[in-house]
Design a protein around this motif. Sequence first.
Motif, mmCIF file in Angstrom:
data_model
loop_
_atom_site.group_PDB
_atom_site.id
_atom_site.type_symbol
_atom_site.label_atom_id
_atom_site.label_comp_id
_atom_site.label_asym_id
_atom_site.label_seq_id
_atom_site.Cartn_x
_atom_site.Cartn_y
_atom_site.Cartn_z
ATOM 1 N N GLN A 16 1.657 -5.418 8.590
ATOM 2 C CA GLN A 16 3.106 -5.043 9.010
ATOM 3 C C GLN A 16 3.845 -4.516 7.841
ATOM 4 O O GLN A 16 4.800 -5.313 7.426
ATOM 5 C CB GLN A 16 3.903 -6.291 9.565
ATOM 6 N N PRO A 17 3.465 -3.756 6.932
ATOM 7 C CA PRO A 17 4.167 -3.281 5.833
ATOM 8 C C PRO A 17 5.581 -2.969 6.076
ATOM 9 O O PRO A 17 5.729 -2.004 7.012
ATOM 10 C CB PRO A 17 3.434 -2.230 4.947
ATOM 11 N N VAL A 18 6.748 -3.469 5.289
ATOM 12 C CA VAL A 18 8.134 -3.150 5.253
ATOM 13 C C VAL A 18 8.543 -1.797 4.476
ATOM 14 O O VAL A 18 9.299 -0.957 5.099
ATOM 15 C CB VAL A 18 8.817 -4.286 5.356
ATOM 16 N N MET A 19 7.894 -1.953 3.680
ATOM 17 C CA MET A 19 8.122 -0.863 2.488
ATOM 18 C C MET A 19 6.945 -0.222 2.122
ATOM 19 O O MET A 19 6.048 -0.694 1.832
ATOM 20 C CB MET A 19 8.793 -1.488 1.096
ATOM 21 N N GLU A 20 7.082 1.113 2.102
ATOM 22 C CA GLU A 20 5.767 1.977 1.658
ATOM 23 C C GLU A 20 6.009 3.076 0.720
ATOM 24 O O GLU A 20 7.415 3.881 1.008
ATOM 25 C CB GLU A 20 5.142 2.286 3.023
ATOM 26 N N SER A 21 5.399 3.482 -0.168
ATOM 27 C CA SER A 21 5.657 4.365 -1.050
ATOM 28 C C SER A 21 4.187 5.152 -1.493
ATOM 29 O O SER A 21 3.245 4.473 -1.333
ATOM 30 C CB SER A 21 6.517 4.286 -2.159
ATOM 31 N N HIS A 54 3.837 7.255 -7.154
ATOM 32 C CA HIS A 54 4.589 6.739 -5.959
ATOM 33 C C HIS A 54 5.716 6.459 -6.226
ATOM 34 O O HIS A 54 6.038 5.887 -7.585
ATOM 35 C CB HIS A 54 3.655 5.626 -5.555
ATOM 36 N N GLY A 55 6.649 6.268 -5.392
ATOM 37 C CA GLY A 55 7.953 5.608 -5.478
ATOM 38 C C GLY A 55 8.012 4.204 -5.843
ATOM 39 O O GLY A 55 6.925 3.479 -5.673
ATOM 40 N N ALA A 56 8.917 3.938 -6.577
ATOM 41 C CA ALA A 56 9.015 2.443 -6.985
ATOM 42 C C ALA A 56 9.340 1.716 -5.906
ATOM 43 O O ALA A 56 10.027 2.103 -4.911
ATOM 44 C CB ALA A 56 10.121 2.451 -8.169
ATOM 45 N N ILE A 57 9.046 0.298 -5.996
ATOM 46 C CA ILE A 57 9.177 -0.602 -4.930
ATOM 47 C C ILE A 57 10.040 -1.859 -5.483
ATOM 48 O O ILE A 57 9.401 -2.198 -6.363
ATOM 49 C CB ILE A 57 7.873 -0.902 -3.968
ATOM 50 N N GLU A 58 10.830 -2.329 -4.841
ATOM 51 C CA GLU A 58 11.571 -3.607 -5.303
ATOM 52 C C GLU A 58 10.877 -4.725 -4.742
ATOM 53 O O GLU A 58 10.276 -4.776 -3.618
ATOM 54 C CB GLU A 58 12.985 -3.679 -4.871
ATOM 55 N N VAL A 59 10.654 -5.716 -5.398
ATOM 56 C CA VAL A 59 9.836 -6.880 -4.985
ATOM 57 C C VAL A 59 10.992 -8.139 -5.224
ATOM 58 O O VAL A 59 11.157 -8.197 -6.311
ATOM 59 C CB VAL A 59 8.525 -6.900 -5.827
ATOM 60 N N ALA A 60 10.803 -8.865 -4.284
ATOM 61 C CA ALA A 60 11.700 -9.949 -4.250
ATOM 62 C C ALA A 60 10.725 -11.229 -4.898
ATOM 63 O O ALA A 60 9.615 -11.083 -4.698
ATOM 64 C CB ALA A 60 12.227 -10.363 -2.956
ATOM 65 N N PRO A 61 11.440 -12.340 -5.277
ATOM 66 C CA PRO A 61 10.707 -13.463 -5.833
ATOM 67 C C PRO A 61 9.757 -13.876 -4.820
ATOM 68 O O PRO A 61 10.311 -13.998 -3.483
ATOM 69 C CB PRO A 61 11.754 -14.400 -6.155
#
Lengths: 351, 103
Positions: free
Chosen positions: A346-351, B75-82
């Motif tokens: 269930q990926p929420v963000m994909e790039s 690829h686009g950057a992705i924010e990653v939470a702790p």
Amino acid sequence: MITQLTPEQEKYFPIFRDEYLRIGLDTNRVDFEQAKADITALYEWGGLQPPKQFLFFTSPMICELYLNLIVKRSKLVGQLVGQLRDQLWDQLWDQLGGQLRDQLRGQLWDQLRGQLWDQLRDQLVDQLWDQLWDQKFDYMGTWFNGQQDAYWVSFYHFSEFIGAKFGKKTSNGLDVWKRITRSCHWFYPFNDFCLISDKPQSLSRDEQGRLHSLNSAALSYPDGWSIYAVHGVRVPEYVVMRPSAITVDKITNEQNAEIRRVMLDKFGWDRYLVESGAKAIHQDNYGTLYRAELPDDEPLVMVRVTNSTPEPDGSFKDYFLRVPPNITRADEAVAWTFGMTAKEYQPVMES
Amino acid sequence: MSEQLRQGDVLLIPCSVSMDGAKEIKPRNGRLILAEGEATGHHHSVDCQAAGLFDLTGKILMVVNEPTTLTHQEHGAIEVAPGQYWVVRQREYSPEAIRRVMD
């Protein structure tokens, strides 16, 4: 009774084995005079008159051609080959084996037999030469393979080196064969004549010792007779040399699944899927799942997905991923590529 | 709970696991390399100040201590939470070897 190798013999063993592998794979030209002399010695060892005539050919294929066209008319050929095989080969094998059995203890026998005979046989005979022949050819073959006999010669040679004693005649026979493995490739001994083939002039193998070349013949003889092979799978010449000639039809019509896989590797599995008009069997937000049946092989099932990040021109690039053939849904397919079930993925963000 | 994030062929799956036996993977030039392209030399990476990368019984675990950004050349950057994440690389199926029928 010899029960184990000394440390020096242990150390020498791999060098010895490599040397015989090198002999077995040698691609230098056969010295005809030397080959004649060594084969003459073999006839003499067997108590036979040396042949009146030696004929030298550029490849085993030409030897076979000669036998098919010229000699086979005489019905004696089979009989003659049988006879010489017994006198020049079987007797020696019986003697060597019989005499060594009493001198090498079981475990050491197994070790040497496994590491010389079996391994070299696998490398020199099973991986290479068993694939030489086209079934279409009415081929006679020979029991005398010169350099490829290195597997059994090396076994008895090493046993002798570590102290095994053979009778005088047996030991002389082994000496002749040591020379023959170095000087000869295939030869066809008959009563009155003997055909001698040159060695291959090129030979290339993959890490597992299988015939393999992606841009040339894997095996070729000086007359140009060649074999094309990819990881041990023999393929038509164009598959290696002119892969652009591979078409969807040729792939679809190829009956041999191994050859078809090589063609597909060259052609592109995804391209085949698209150009063969494979059916989309499922589609959802994750992608599109396609399936194509391949005779005698697993069905080709691939999921087409779209890159989430656009290309510089703003378009989105598609690509295909192969998944196991039991998958029936696109979400399941994409999840599988990450080791998950469709429910878990269930990926929420994909790039 | 953090969420699954995908950047190209790398998926981050939130998890909560014991760190027993985790072996630290060293950063390169201040970046933790999650996965590297075979031919291109491109890679998925994060700032080593914000996270740690570990080998845990053969799987790759990322521990993010403060919000950070997963980057890649294409690829686009992705924010990653702790949080803790399994780093999973996309795989492709390869068919079983064909069994040669002896004839």
